[in-house]
Scaffold this motif. Structure first.
Motif, PDB file in Angstrom:
ATOM      1  N   GLY A   8       3.821 -62.378  60.414  1.00 34.33           N
ATOM      2  CA  GLY A   8       5.159 -61.998  60.847  1.00 34.33           C
ATOM      3  C   GLY A   8       5.942 -63.082  61.557  1.00 34.33           C
ATOM      4  O   GLY A   8       6.968 -62.791  62.181  1.00 34.33           O
ATOM      5  N   VAL A   9       5.497 -64.349  61.491  1.00 34.97           N
ATOM      6  CA  VAL A   9       6.249 -65.442  62.119  1.00 34.97           C
ATOM      7  C   VAL A   9       7.499 -65.719  61.287  1.00 34.97           C
ATOM      8  O   VAL A   9       7.392 -66.039  60.098  1.00 34.97           O
ATOM      9  CB  VAL A   9       5.386 -66.705  62.224  1.00 34.97           C
ATOM     10  N   PRO A  10       8.687 -65.600  61.859  1.00 33.82           N
ATOM     11  CA  PRO A  10       9.921 -65.639  61.058  1.00 33.82           C
ATOM     12  C   PRO A  10      10.182 -66.964  60.361  1.00 33.82           C
ATOM     13  O   PRO A  10      10.800 -66.980  59.292  1.00 33.82           O
ATOM     14  CB  PRO A  10      11.016 -65.313  62.085  1.00 33.82           C
ATOM     15  N   HIS A  11       9.768 -68.090  60.932  1.00 36.17           N
ATOM     16  CA  HIS A  11      10.074 -69.385  60.325  1.00 36.17           C
ATOM     17  C   HIS A  11       9.069 -69.802  59.254  1.00 36.17           C
ATOM     18  O   HIS A  11       9.282 -70.819  58.577  1.00 36.17           O
ATOM     19  CB  HIS A  11      10.119 -70.473  61.400  1.00 36.17           C
ATOM     20  N   ALA A  12       8.010 -69.054  59.090  1.00 36.93           N
ATOM     21  CA  ALA A  12       6.928 -69.492  58.211  1.00 36.93           C
ATOM     22  C   ALA A  12       7.365 -69.602  56.758  1.00 36.93           C
ATOM     23  O   ALA A  12       6.979 -70.536  56.044  1.00 36.93           O
ATOM     24  CB  ALA A  12       5.743 -68.539  58.339  1.00 36.93           C
ATOM     25  N   ARG A  13       8.169 -68.648  56.300  1.00 40.81           N
ATOM     26  CA  ARG A  13       8.643 -68.712  54.920  1.00 40.81           C
ATOM     27  C   ARG A  13       9.537 -69.932  54.710  1.00 40.81           C
ATOM     28  O   ARG A  13       9.482 -70.588  53.670  1.00 40.81           O
ATOM     29  CB  ARG A  13       9.403 -67.434  54.584  1.00 40.81           C
ATOM     30  N   PHE A  14      10.339 -70.266  55.718  1.00 40.48           N
ATOM     31  CA  PHE A  14      11.219 -71.428  55.606  1.00 40.48           C
ATOM     32  C   PHE A  14      10.412 -72.729  55.547  1.00 40.48           C
ATOM     33  O   PHE A  14      10.803 -73.674  54.863  1.00 40.48           O
ATOM     34  CB  PHE A  14      12.203 -71.459  56.780  1.00 40.48           C
ATOM     35  N   VAL A  15       9.300 -72.778  56.268  1.00 40.67           N
ATOM     36  CA  VAL A  15       8.442 -73.960  56.207  1.00 40.67           C
ATOM     37  C   VAL A  15       7.924 -74.164  54.789  1.00 40.67           C
ATOM     38  O   VAL A  15       7.883 -75.290  54.279  1.00 40.67           O
ATOM     39  CB  VAL A  15       7.279 -73.842  57.203  1.00 40.67           C
ATOM     40  N   GLN A  16       7.555 -73.088  54.123  1.00 38.91           N
ATOM     41  CA  GLN A  16       7.075 -73.208  52.743  1.00 38.91           C
ATOM     42  C   GLN A  16       8.164 -73.765  51.830  1.00 38.91           C
ATOM     43  O   GLN A  16       7.912 -74.642  51.002  1.00 38.91           O
ATOM     44  CB  GLN A  16       6.612 -71.843  52.245  1.00 38.91           C
ATOM     45  N   TYR A  17       9.382 -73.252  51.972  1.00 41.09           N
ATOM     46  CA  TYR A  17      10.491 -73.784  51.170  1.00 41.09           C
ATOM     47  C   TYR A  17      10.715 -75.268  51.474  1.00 41.09           C
ATOM     48  O   TYR A  17      10.936 -76.073  50.566  1.00 41.09           O
ATOM     49  CB  TYR A  17      11.778 -73.019  51.477  1.00 41.09           C
ATOM     50  N   ALA A  18      10.697 -75.621  52.749  1.00 37.02           N
ATOM     51  CA  ALA A  18      10.984 -77.001  53.138  1.00 37.02           C
ATOM     52  C   ALA A  18       9.959 -77.958  52.541  1.00 37.02           C
ATOM     53  O   ALA A  18      10.319 -79.008  51.989  1.00 37.02           O
ATOM     54  CB  ALA A  18      11.009 -77.123  54.658  1.00 37.02           C
ATOM     55  N   ILE A  19       8.693 -77.624  52.639  1.00 35.54           N
ATOM     56  CA  ILE A  19       7.651 -78.494  52.093  1.00 35.54           C
ATOM     57  C   ILE A  19       7.792 -78.610  50.585  1.00 35.54           C
ATOM     58  O   ILE A  19       7.749 -79.715  50.017  1.00 35.54           O
ATOM     59  CB  ILE A  19       6.257 -77.968  52.473  1.00 35.54           C
ATOM     60  N   LEU A  20       7.959 -77.481  49.922  1.00 30.57           N
ATOM     61  CA  LEU A  20       8.068 -77.501  48.461  1.00 30.57           C
ATOM     62  C   LEU A  20       9.267 -78.310  48.000  1.00 30.57           C
ATOM     63  O   LEU A  20       9.146 -79.225  47.173  1.00 30.57           O
ATOM     64  CB  LEU A  20       8.168 -76.068  47.936  1.00 30.57           C
ATOM     65  N   PHE A  21      10.451 -78.018  48.539  1.00 29.36           N
ATOM     66  CA  PHE A  21      11.671 -78.666  48.072  1.00 29.36           C
ATOM     67  C   PHE A  21      11.748 -80.138  48.464  1.00 29.36           C
ATOM     68  O   PHE A  21      12.190 -80.980  47.683  1.00 29.36           O
ATOM     69  CB  PHE A  21      12.896 -77.923  48.604  1.00 29.36           C
ATOM     70  N   ASP A  22      11.343 -80.460  49.697  1.00 30.28           N
ATOM     71  CA  ASP A  22      11.397 -81.860  50.104  1.00 30.28           C
ATOM     72  C   ASP A  22      10.444 -82.694  49.253  1.00 30.28           C
ATOM     73  O   ASP A  22      10.769 -83.813  48.842  1.00 30.28           O
ATOM     74  CB  ASP A  22      11.020 -81.991  51.587  1.00 30.28           C
ATOM     75  N   ARG A  23       9.279 -82.135  48.987  1.00 33.10           N
ATOM     76  CA  ARG A  23       8.274 -82.846  48.213  1.00 33.10           C
ATOM     77  C   ARG A  23       8.701 -83.031  46.749  1.00 33.10           C
ATOM     78  O   ARG A  23       8.546 -84.115  46.189  1.00 33.10           O
ATOM     79  CB  ARG A  23       6.947 -82.093  48.261  1.00 33.10           C
ATOM     80  N   ILE A  24       9.196 -81.996  46.092  1.00 30.19           N
ATOM     81  CA  ILE A  24       9.464 -82.120  44.656  1.00 30.19           C
ATOM     82  C   ILE A  24      10.860 -82.640  44.351  1.00 30.19           C
ATOM     83  O   ILE A  24      11.097 -83.151  43.251  1.00 30.19           O
ATOM     84  CB  ILE A  24       9.233 -80.782  43.909  1.00 30.19           C
ATOM     85  N   PHE A  25      11.787 -82.563  45.296  1.00 26.15           N
ATOM     86  CA  PHE A  25      13.151 -83.003  45.031  1.00 26.15           C
ATOM     87  C   PHE A  25      13.491 -84.339  45.697  1.00 26.15           C
ATOM     88  O   PHE A  25      14.007 -85.242  45.053  1.00 26.15           O
ATOM     89  CB  PHE A  25      14.162 -81.952  45.497  1.00 26.15           C
ATOM     90  N   ARG A  26      13.224 -84.475  46.997  1.00 28.77           N
ATOM     91  CA  ARG A  26      13.710 -85.658  47.705  1.00 28.77           C
ATOM     92  C   ARG A  26      12.729 -86.826  47.646  1.00 28.77           C
ATOM     93  O   ARG A  26      13.113 -87.965  47.391  1.00 28.77           O
ATOM     94  CB  ARG A  26      14.019 -85.316  49.172  1.00 28.77           C
ATOM     95  N   PHE A  27      11.449 -86.555  47.882  1.00 30.75           N
ATOM     96  CA  PHE A  27      10.485 -87.648  47.986  1.00 30.75           C
ATOM     97  C   PHE A  27      10.399 -88.524  46.735  1.00 30.75           C
ATOM     98  O   PHE A  27      10.405 -89.750  46.840  1.00 30.75           O
ATOM     99  CB  PHE A  27       9.100 -87.098  48.330  1.00 30.75           C
TER     100      PHE A  27
END
Length: 448
Positions: free
Chosen positions: A293-312
């Motif tokens: 139930g940690v509210p930011h946890a889902r956002f962390v998953q998006y951030a890792i996925l998108f930063d890794r596959i799009f920006r890096f």
């Protein structure tokens, strides 16, 4: 509801009055001029410039002293800065030595959300320049209650200091998003007790590049992911939580001594796997935290996925780009497992399958590390290459791909055999890079 929610408003995003303080403005201008007199090692080599350098040092010392009343928690450190910079001038502007002030600066003992620090050091800025110059930075600690609670209860990391920029001299008008004590010029290496990461720069460049990449690939973002890209404050808190777990992972787990091997020369794909291991550990932790139930946890998953596959993969050069390689590996891993699809010139993601697929890659890397404890170095390097090349296609000229390697010599020969671009960009990334290159370039120096 997530899509319709407006960006969060926070006093933490408001400008600090110190930015307009006359002493800061003078300090910033004088440091910037002094930088132009310094050479690569931080010294002022031309004796004809010493008089002007001495005038600037005097002015910098006065400006720092004038800012002490506004920063009483940094008084000991700022006093040491004045002594270090004055001694540098008095000894002929040789290679600077700010050991005393570095030891006095202890931001990890003052992790209070919103606390402002003034930092003045001769240093190089990672991803910016390898030249050591005097830099001055006004920064603010970013320590949300959520992160403070998780650090105290689950993810202990006493050295981690998340920060945001208030203002800075030219060395940070770059892609650099870290402030590390090991970059400071000192006469001897002290025990390092902290490391600072600028969450606002990480969040801002993430939002800009991922938005451009999603638009270019016509990826339909889930509403909560779209909200993350719209809300700088939320993105900063997300990156602080991600960085907290990532940073502590470097020395945790079943791994060989010094897994990052900072002082060892090794093939760059091993750095790729280490950074990716830490990110995927953070991803797995976020999956668990979401279930809790940690509210930011889902956002962390998006951030890792998108930063890794799009920006890096499309950021930086193709010369031993280990972060880029990690992003390529994650993208190809998901594509080959039919979690990510590039069909009809449109990117789609099977969102329910993402967590299990990402965790499966994390487990592959963890198994590699676990086996490495019983393997000699060369065998570990070969096994790591097999892991990467099992998903990504190596360069056709690769000696590693065909095992045409000097296995009877020292490891240096193996490292030298790795091509600068051992795993070139796929056709997908070549096209994406051309389309969003201007956007990626525009993020240099960005803070919001």
């Amino acid at each position: 509801m997530c899509w319709a929610a407006p960006p969060a408003l926070s006093a933490a995003l408001e400008p600090d009055p110190l930015i307009d303080h006359p002493a800061w403005q003078r300090l910033k201008a004088d440091v910037s001029e002094l930088q132009r007199l310094q050479v690569k090692d931080g010294s002022v080599a031309d004796p004809r410039q010493h008089d002007r350098a001495r005038e600037l040092v005097t002015a910098i010392d006065l400006a720092v002293s004038a800012l002490v009343p506004a920063l009483p928690h940094d008084e000991e450190y700022l006093t040491a800065v004045g002594k270090d910079i004055s001694r540098w001038a008095d000894t002929g502007f040789q290679v600077p030595d700010f050991l005393d002030s570095l030891v006095a600066f202890r931001p990890e003992t003052q992790r209070t959300d919103g606390l402002v620090h003034l930092v003045v050091f001769p240093m190089y800025t990672q991803n910016g320049s390898t030249d050591r110059r005097i830099e001055a930075v006004l920064l603010r600690v970013r320590w949300p209650d959520l992160v403070a609670d998780l650090e105290a209860t689950q993810f202990s990391n006493g050295m981690f200091v998340p920060v945001t920029f208030l203002d800075f001299t030219p060395g940070y008008d770059t892609n650099s998003a870290v402030l590390f004590p090991e970059t400071v010029a000192v006469r001897e290496v002290p025990t390092f007790t902290w490391g600072a990461i600028f969450a606002d720069r990480e969040a801002a460049r993430f939002r800009r590049v991922v938005r451009a990449a999603a638009d270019t690939t016509r990826l339909a973002l889930p509403p909560d992911a779209a909200r993350l890209l719209d809300d700088q404050h939320l993105a900063e808190e997300t990156f602080v939580l991600w960085d907290l777990v990532h940073d502590r992972t470097h020395m945790r787990g079943d791994l060989p001594f010094d897994p990052f091997m900072i002082k060892q020369r090794m093939p760059y794909f091993l750095y790729s796997l280490e950074e990716l291991r830490c990110d995927l550990t953070a991803f797995r932790a976020a999956v668990r935290l979401e279930a809790d139930g940690v509210p930011h946890a889902r956002f962390v998953q998006y951030a890792i996925l998108f930063d890794r596959i799009f920006r890096f993969p499309v950021t930086g050069t193709r010369v031993r780009n280990y972060d880029g390689l990690g992003g390529q590996l994650l993208f190809a891993w998901l594509h080959q497992r039919h979690v990510l699809h590039w069909t009809d010139s449109r990117l789609t993601i099977d969102w329910p399958k993402v967590p299990d697929a990402v965790i499966a890659l994390a487990e592959q890397i963890e198994q590699l590390y676990w086996r490495s404890i019983d393997r000699p170095k060369t065998a570990h390097w070969l096994a790591a290459y097999a892991l990467v090349s099992g998903t990504l296609t190596a360069h056709p000229a690769s000696a590693w791909a065909v095992r045409d390697l000097p296995l009877d010599g020292p490891p240096k020969g193996l490292t030298d055999a790795v091509l600068d671009d051992e795993f070139p960009l796929s056709m997908f990334y070549e096209a994406l890079s051309r389309k969003i290159a201007d956007v990626v370039a525009s993020t240099s120096g960005i803070t919001a």
